[in-house]
Structure formats: structure tokens, C-alpha cells
Design a protein around this motif. Structure first.
Motif, PDB file in Angstrom:
ATOM      1  N   THR A   1       0.835  -1.201   0.000  1.00  0.00           N
ATOM      2  CA  THR A   1       0.000   0.000   0.000  1.00  0.00           C
ATOM      3  C   THR A   1       0.867   1.247   0.000  1.00  0.00           C
ATOM      4  OG1 THR A   1      -1.712   1.218   1.214  1.00  0.00           O
ATOM      5  CG2 THR A   1      -0.157  -0.056   2.533  1.00  0.00           C
TER       6      THR A   1
ATOM      7  N   ASP B   1      -2.479   5.209   1.973  1.00  0.00           N
ATOM      8  CA  ASP B   1      -3.650   6.071   1.941  1.00  0.00           C
ATOM      9  C   ASP B   1      -4.571   5.565   0.835  1.00  0.00           C
ATOM     10  OD1 ASP B   1      -5.170   8.488   0.679  1.00  0.00           O
ATOM     11  OD2 ASP B   1      -4.562   9.206   2.665  1.00  0.00           O
ATOM     12  N   GLU B   2      -5.848   5.419   1.161  1.00  0.00           N
ATOM     13  CA  GLU B   2      -6.799   4.886   0.182  1.00  0.00           C
ATOM     14  C   GLU B   2      -6.819   5.718  -1.093  1.00  0.00           C
ATOM     15  OE1 GLU B   2     -10.663   4.380   1.798  1.00  0.00           O
ATOM     16  OE2 GLU B   2     -10.040   2.906   3.307  1.00  0.00           O
ATOM     17  N   ARG B   3      -6.694   7.023  -0.944  1.00  0.00           N
ATOM     18  CA  ARG B   3      -6.743   7.897  -2.131  1.00  0.00           C
ATOM     19  C   ARG B   3      -5.517   7.691  -3.013  1.00  0.00           C
ATOM     20  NH1 ARG B   3      -7.460  13.331   1.112  1.00  0.00           N
ATOM     21  NH2 ARG B   3      -5.942  12.127   2.340  1.00  0.00           N
TER      22      ARG B   3
ATOM     23  N   ASP C   1      -3.704   4.883  -3.132  1.00  0.00           N
ATOM     24  CA  ASP C   1      -3.836   3.558  -3.747  1.00  0.00           C
ATOM     25  C   ASP C   1      -4.775   3.623  -4.952  1.00  0.00           C
ATOM     26  OD1 ASP C   1      -2.109   2.434  -1.901  1.00  0.00           O
ATOM     27  OD2 ASP C   1      -3.711   1.703  -0.586  1.00  0.00           O
ATOM     28  N   ALA C   2      -5.882   4.332  -4.792  1.00  0.00           N
ATOM     29  CA  ALA C   2      -6.829   4.473  -5.904  1.00  0.00           C
ATOM     30  C   ALA C   2      -6.196   5.240  -7.067  1.00  0.00           C
ATOM     31  CB  ALA C   2      -8.084   5.188  -5.426  1.00  0.00           C
TER      32      ALA C   2
ATOM     33  N   GLU D   1      -5.838  -4.105  -7.728  1.00  0.00           N
ATOM     34  CA  GLU D   1      -6.596  -3.780  -6.517  1.00  0.00           C
ATOM     35  C   GLU D   1      -6.345  -4.842  -5.445  1.00  0.00           C
ATOM     36  OE1 GLU D   1      -8.790  -2.419 -10.193  1.00  0.00           O
ATOM     37  OE2 GLU D   1      -7.847  -4.279  -9.503  1.00  0.00           O
TER      38      GLU D   1
ATOM     39  N   ARG E   1     -10.713  -7.368  -0.984  1.00  0.00           N
ATOM     40  CA  ARG E   1     -11.692  -6.556  -0.248  1.00  0.00           C
ATOM     41  C   ARG E   1     -11.485  -6.633   1.263  1.00  0.00           C
ATOM     42  NH1 ARG E   1     -13.860 -11.131  -2.168  1.00  0.00           N
ATOM     43  NH2 ARG E   1     -14.916 -12.562  -0.729  1.00  0.00           N
TER      44      ARG E   1
ATOM     45  N   GLY F   1      -7.744  -4.509   1.557  1.00  0.00           N
ATOM     46  CA  GLY F   1      -7.590  -3.223   0.898  1.00  0.00           C
ATOM     47  C   GLY F   1      -6.203  -3.066   0.309  1.00  0.00           C
ATOM     48  N   GLY F   2      -5.825  -1.838   0.034  1.00  0.00           N
ATOM     49  CA  GLY F   2      -4.507  -1.583  -0.531  1.00  0.00           C
ATOM     50  C   GLY F   2      -4.385  -2.076  -1.955  1.00  0.00           C
TER      51      GLY F   2
END
Length: 366
Positions: free
Chosen positions: A307, A310-312, A314-315, A330, A333, A336-337
């Protein structure tokens, strides 16, 4: 391009040569002139495919004759239940399980629905970042079996192969090798049973390969539903009911590719090690902005979970990768990461492209 740069955790990439043959076979098999999707499972053609698939796997693994081989349906999820149904009999202490990640935890939970079982080791306390030494586990000598998942796809953890041998004074070792089967040589004689569903290294979803020491078949109790009794599948040579003809056909193409194009499992292992080395070297150079989930000694050569913290971010990397034709990065689920899966059909060139994308993205945020 989307297939050659497919890093999905599953279904995973397939060799381009196999895809081309499968595409043609959907229209018309060269041997029969009929679509593979319309071929009878009782036909001489399909019986020859079953024979070849078994022969190729036996050759790749140098599989001893004492092991039965069958092609089943239902994936690992069905086997999580049928393994204790077949082998956890009252003549033995409860089976023992290694809970090292998402999938092995599901295996032990499902076994618990069938009957008593014991978790011999759990990595939950440390967030499933490390693994135990299998040979050092405290396991009851009369346990029905010891079960583990050789490669945890979600967390990116992979066991070293145990040194133990099959003996009367230790429980049989049963391994779910779904995500690293045929990615490297395996000392099969150390196991009572190995199983692997196909949608990682072997082909499309729908077929599961099982290798079972015939001595284990003798302990199966009477009275199981026929289709859930491993003896039924072995006796009927994987053709008790209509099997997944297309999935087994593609699996056969993959084994041909491994034998003739790659040159066997020693060669496949060298390729996979080179791919993993390239990716992890890149991630380690970005350690100021990237965190790899698995502890270094247990990093998987099949799945790297990581990762940018930070989710943002990673996206944003997923989108940046997509612009280069890279798909499937991706994370699972449950964690994450991000995750990059380096299954057999993923090429070193594809990993180079991913490494370049990671470096460019990471340096912009360092």
C-alpha cells in the motif's frame, strides 16, 4: 494488452498461446471439428484429454504411483468441507489447522462446521504478516491431519516447503496449493493430499486438481453422499457426473505449455523467482512511501500485497496503472490496498512495466 498486463489475484492471466488455442477450440476443435463447448464428456476425445492432463501433471511433478489424481468441481471452498468429511473420522484426534490468512481461516471455520477441529497456529494477533515453521508446530501425533494453505493470496505470504516425510507417527499433511501449484517443483511424497483450484496458474475456474495418497482413501467412512466421497471421483476417473470439459481442456493446454514451452517446473521456478525479485526490489526502493504487508522472510513469489498508506493514493495508482494497460492491482476486499499477482503466465516484461509504473508514481510522492 489487457491480458498480458493482468496482475489479478484470480482469475489470473493465462498464457497467450493457450488463449489462442482455447479461442479456436470454442469455434472448432482441430481434432473433431466440433466446438469444445459441445463435446461430450463421454467421448473418446475427452477421455484422451483426461488421460493427457493426468499424464502431464504426473510428469511435471514426478508424481509417485501411490498418489491418486482426480479433477473435481467446487473449488477449494467445497474441499474445505469435504476434506474433514472424508478424513476426520472418529478413529483419530480432531484435525489441526494452520490459520495464516484469509483463506486458511475460512478452511478451519468450514471444518468446524463439519466436526471438532483445532487451530494449531494463528497469525491473527500479528495481522497475518508472518508464518510459522510447519515442522516445529506442536501437533497431536494422532490428529486426523494437519492442514495449511501454502500461499496466502490476500496477505502475500508463502510457506517454505516442510521437510517432514509421510510417517505413521505424524499426521498426514494436507495442503491447499491453489495459488502456487505448478509454479515450482514440489516434493509430493511429503504430503498426504495436495489440492489446487484452477483460476490461478492452471486455467479458468471450474476445475480443482487433487492428489491423494491412496492410503488415505482407505480411511474414508461409509455412508457419505457419493459425489462427496473422494473414492467415487477416483474410481470413475473424474467422470462420475458431467465434469467441466472446457476447464479441463484449458488446463491440459497449460500443462503442455509448461512442459514444452517453459521446459518444466525448474524452469518455471526460475522465471517466477526473477519476477518476484524484480517487483520486491522496486517496492523496497520505495520504502519511504510503500509498505509491503508480509514480513520479509515470508514474502510470496505469487502475490505481493502492499500500500501507499492512503486509500486515495492507492486508488490514484490503480488509475495510473490502468493508463499503462495494467489491470488487476486492486487489493482484496478484506485487506484493501494493492496487490500484484505474479502467476505463471505473467511475463517478466509485464513485471518490468509494473515496476516502472510503481517507480514513477512513488517518486512523485516521495
Amino acid at each position: 494488452m489487457g491480458n498480458t498486463l493482468n496482475f489479478s489475484g484470480g482469475p489470473g492471466a493465462l498464457p497467450v498461446a493457450v488463449l489462442n488455442q482455447a479461442r479456436d477450440a470454442i469455434v472448432s476443435l482441430p481434432e473433431t471439428g466440433i466446438s469444445v463447448l459441445g463435446m461430450s464428456h463421454r467421448s473418446d476425445w475427452f477421455l484422451s484429454i483426461l488421460d493427457e492432463a493426468e499424464h502431464n501433471i504426473r510428469k511435471l511433478l514426478d508424481l509417485p504411483d501411490r498418489y491418486a489424481l482426480a479433477f473435481l468441481q467446487g473449488g477449494s471452498s467445497l474441499l474445505f468441507a469435504t476434506i474433514p468429511m472424508n478424513f476426520a473420522t472418529r478413529s483419530f484426534a480432531p484435525p489441526e489447522y494452520v490459520s495464516s490468512g484469509y483463506w486458511s481461516s475460512r478452511a478451519s471455520a468450514e471444518a468446524g462446521r463439519v466436526g471438532p477441529c483445532r487451530v494449531a497456529w494463528s497469525g491473527q494477533r500479528t495481522g497475518f504478516c508472518d508464518l510459522p515453521e510447519l515442522d516445529a508446530l506442536d501437533v497431536a501425533a494422532n490428529a486426523a491431519y494437519l492442514h495449511y494453505v501454502s500461499n496466502e493470496t490476500v496477505e502475500g505470504l508463502q510457506f517454505a516447503e516442510p521437510a517432514r516425510e509421510v510417517r505413521a507417527d505424524v499426521p498426514p499433511l494436507i495442503a491447499d496449493m491453489s495459488s502456487d501449484f505448478l509454479s515450482k517443483p514440489v516434493a509430493v511424497e511429503r504430503f498426504g493430499m495436495i489440492y489446487a483450484h484452477a483460476q490461478k496458474n492452471l486455467g479458468p475456474a471450474g476445475v480443482t486438481v487433487v492428489l491423494i495418497d491412496r492410503a488415505l482413501l482407505e480411511r474414508i467412512p461409509e455412508g457419505l453422499p457419493s459425489i462427496l466421497d473422494f473414492r467415487t471421483q477416483v474410481t470413475h476417473r473424474s467422470n462420475y457426473n458431467t465434469p467441466p470439459v472446457f476447464a479441463i481442456y484449458v488446463l491440459t493446454l497449460v500443462t503442455r505449455w509448461l512442459l514444452h514451452d517453459i521446459g518444466g517446473l525448474d524452469a518455471m521456478q526460475r522465471v517466477n523467482e526473477a519476477k518476484a525479485r524484480r517487483l520486491y526490489d522496486t517496492l523496497d526502493k520505495l520504502d519511504d512511501v510503500v509498505t509491503v504487508h508480509a514480513a520479509r522472510p515470508w514474502r510470496s513469489r505469487m502475490n505481493a500485497a502492499f500500500t501507499f498508506g492512503d486509500e486515495r493514493l492507492d486508488a490514484a495508482f490503480i488509475e495510473a496503472a490502468r493508463e499503462r494497460g495494467i489491470v488487476g492491482v486492486e487489493g482484496h476486499r478484506s485487506l484493501g490496498g494493492l496487490r500484484a499477482s505474479l502467476y505463471n503466465a505473467v511475463t517478466l516484461d509485464a513485471v518490468d512495466t509494473l515496476a516502472e509504473a510503481l517507480t514513477e508514481f512513488g517518486l512523485q510522492r516521495a
